[in-house]
Design a protein around this motif. Structure first.
Motif, PDB file in Angstrom:
ATOM      1  N   TYR A 124       0.864  -1.176   0.000  1.00 29.07           N
ATOM      2  CA  TYR A 124       0.000   0.000   0.000  1.00 29.07           C
ATOM      3  C   TYR A 124       0.901   1.226   0.000  1.00 29.07           C
ATOM      4  O   TYR A 124       2.131   1.127   0.046  1.00 29.07           O
ATOM      5  N   SER A 125       0.291   2.409  -0.070  1.00 29.15           N
ATOM      6  CA  SER A 125       1.050   3.653  -0.040  1.00 29.15           C
ATOM      7  C   SER A 125       0.226   4.724   0.632  1.00 29.15           C
ATOM      8  O   SER A 125      -0.995   4.784   0.452  1.00 29.15           O
ATOM      9  N   LEU A 126       0.878   5.567   1.416  1.00 26.88           N
ATOM     10  CA  LEU A 126       0.233   6.728   2.005  1.00 26.88           C
ATOM     11  C   LEU A 126       0.571   8.003   1.247  1.00 26.88           C
ATOM     12  O   LEU A 126       0.184   9.097   1.670  1.00 26.88           O
ATOM     13  N   VAL A 127       1.260   7.866   0.128  1.00 27.04           N
ATOM     14  CA  VAL A 127       1.686   9.039  -0.638  1.00 27.04           C
ATOM     15  C   VAL A 127       0.525   9.582  -1.471  1.00 27.04           C
ATOM     16  O   VAL A 127       0.156  10.753  -1.370  1.00 27.04           O
ATOM     17  N   ASN A 128      -0.061   8.734  -2.319  1.00 30.27           N
ATOM     18  CA  ASN A 128      -1.181   9.150  -3.159  1.00 30.27           C
ATOM     19  C   ASN A 128      -2.476   8.957  -2.378  1.00 30.27           C
ATOM     20  O   ASN A 128      -3.288   8.077  -2.658  1.00 30.27           O
ATOM     21  N   ASN A 129      -2.673   9.826  -1.400  1.00 28.29           N
ATOM     22  CA  ASN A 129      -3.685   9.620  -0.375  1.00 28.29           C
ATOM     23  C   ASN A 129      -4.298  10.971  -0.011  1.00 28.29           C
ATOM     24  O   ASN A 129      -3.597  11.988   0.011  1.00 28.29           O
ATOM     25  N   ASP A 130      -5.593  10.978   0.270  1.00 26.01           N
ATOM     26  CA  ASP A 130      -6.227  12.247   0.635  1.00 26.01           C
ATOM     27  C   ASP A 130      -5.855  12.700   2.041  1.00 26.01           C
ATOM     28  O   ASP A 130      -6.244  13.792   2.463  1.00 26.01           O
ATOM     29  N   GLY A 131      -5.074  11.911   2.751  1.00 23.05           N
ATOM     30  CA  GLY A 131      -4.546  12.358   4.028  1.00 23.05           C
ATOM     31  C   GLY A 131      -3.698  13.614   3.891  1.00 23.05           C
ATOM     32  O   GLY A 131      -3.468  14.329   4.867  1.00 23.05           O
ATOM     33  N   LYS A 132      -3.248  13.903   2.652  1.00 22.88           N
ATOM     34  CA  LYS A 132      -2.510  15.139   2.408  1.00 22.88           C
ATOM     35  C   LYS A 132      -3.334  16.360   2.803  1.00 22.88           C
ATOM     36  O   LYS A 132      -2.790  17.410   3.130  1.00 22.88           O
ATOM     37  N   TYR A 133      -4.657  16.242   2.741  1.00 17.00           N
ATOM     38  CA  TYR A 133      -5.511  17.372   3.104  1.00 17.00           C
ATOM     39  C   TYR A 133      -5.414  17.710   4.591  1.00 17.00           C
ATOM     40  O   TYR A 133      -5.754  18.814   4.997  1.00 17.00           O
ATOM     41  N   ALA A 134      -4.988  16.757   5.391  1.00 15.70           N
ATOM     42  CA  ALA A 134      -4.806  17.009   6.826  1.00 15.70           C
ATOM     43  C   ALA A 134      -3.395  17.506   7.118  1.00 15.70           C
ATOM     44  O   ALA A 134      -3.022  17.663   8.266  1.00 15.70           O
ATOM     45  N   GLY A 135      -2.633  17.737   6.061  1.00 13.52           N
ATOM     46  CA  GLY A 135      -1.266  18.209   6.215  1.00 13.52           C
ATOM     47  C   GLY A 135      -1.040  19.496   5.461  1.00 13.52           C
ATOM     48  O   GLY A 135      -1.644  20.520   5.757  1.00 13.52           O
TER      49      GLY A 135
END
Length: 304
Positions: free
Chosen positions: A210-221
């Motif tokens: 899996y990957s956390l790079v291409n992830n909408d979690g970027k919106y929390a950063g």
């Protein structure tokens, strides 16, 4: 020998195998919708804390003690509204997705569980609850795995084919997943762009990274707008697509959260991305279980 987590800094090296994706695809894309709302730490569930991760309240810590009702509502948005917007975007385009499902969360929204089941999405177990598995004892973790499997069989109609911890896994997770049996793969690894095998208690075990790079979690950063998110993930896709055209096809994981990208402005970025990917030929948009089955068939585990 008993299974032990070891580090590997080499992997496939300079010449990774040709995955031979179906139809000669240049890249395999897997979209993951993380269904967590209702399983997160909360006063309601006896945790004595309100989780605010990946919400608009993330990092603000306004409530010093007691319930954070604002954060609770932000989670509820995901299961009340966001899930339906994301599913519509995929269904309008006839695209598959994988659901990383926290079992308790899906129990608490039978309508969403039924819709996921009817849509034919595969559900990879995201644990029984949103907890840190590395803080559980071996016995507790074994129990959580069993409870998650039994629960998902009831809510979505099939046992999970894969496993992925909400946080990082413990040193026991992969061994316990293999011990429980019935899983085709786990996704508790971030260091690769193609599936690969490890041996667990002497038997081959498939890892679909899996990957956390291409992830909408970027919106929390650091990321603010849908244009930023779209261009960031689009560039990742375009790079992998170009590499695939040159004979090095890979896999791309794109992670979504209902309470984040389910909001209208952010969902527009996802809409643009789906249409961009859909405009390219030779792309395999697939469920995670389909990627696992393909690898097991085309690239069987090597003999010990």
């Amino acid at each position: 020998m008993p299974y032990e987590v070891t580090r590997d800094f080499i992997g496939y090296g300079a010449n990774p195998p040709d995955p031979q994706w179906p139809g000669g695809a240049k890249v395999a894309v897997n979209f993951v919708m993380n269904y967590e709302e209702g399983s997160e730490p909360s006063f309601e569930l006896g945790d004595g804390v309100t989780e605010n991760g990946l919400t608009e309240a993330h990092g603000l810590n306004q409530v010093k003690s007691g319930r954070d009702l604002a954060a609770e509502g932000m989670f509820e948005y995901g299961s009340r509204v966001g899930v339906w917007r994301l599913m519509r975007l995929f269904q309008e385009r006839g695209l598959p997705m994988t659901v990383f499902g926290c079992a308790l969360a899906l129990e608490r929204n039978p309508e969403a569980a039924a819709a996921i089941r009817a849509a034919g999405y595969d559900v990879c177990s995201h644990g029984w609850r949103w907890v840190k598995h590395f803080e559980l004892s071996e016995a507790e973790e074994r129990e959580h795995i069993a409870k998650a499997v039994a629960s998902l069989e009831k809510t979505v109609g099939h046992r999970p084919d894969g496993w992925y911890c909400r946080y990082g896994p413990s040193v026991n997770t992969r061994r316990l997943v293999a011990e429980h049996g019935g899983f085709l793969y786990d996704s508790d690894y971030y260091g690769e762009e193609l599936p690969f095998y490890v041996r667990v208690e002497g038997k081959p075990h498939l890892v679909v990274p899996y990957s956390l790079v291409n992830n909408d979690g970027k919106y929390a950063g650091w990321m603010g707008t849908s244009d930023q998110w779209f261009s960031f993930v689009r560039d990742a896709f375009d790079m992998l697509y170009e590499e695939g055209q040159k004979g090095r096809p890979k896999m791309m994981s794109i992670g979504l959260h209902m309470r984040l990208i389910g909001h209208p402005a952010r969902a527009m970025g996802l809409k643009r991305l789906l249409d961009h990917i859909g405009s390219r030929k030779d792309v395999w948009v697939a469920r995670r279980v389909d990627i696992a089955r393909h690898w097991l068939k085309v690239h069987p585990a090597p003999a010990a």
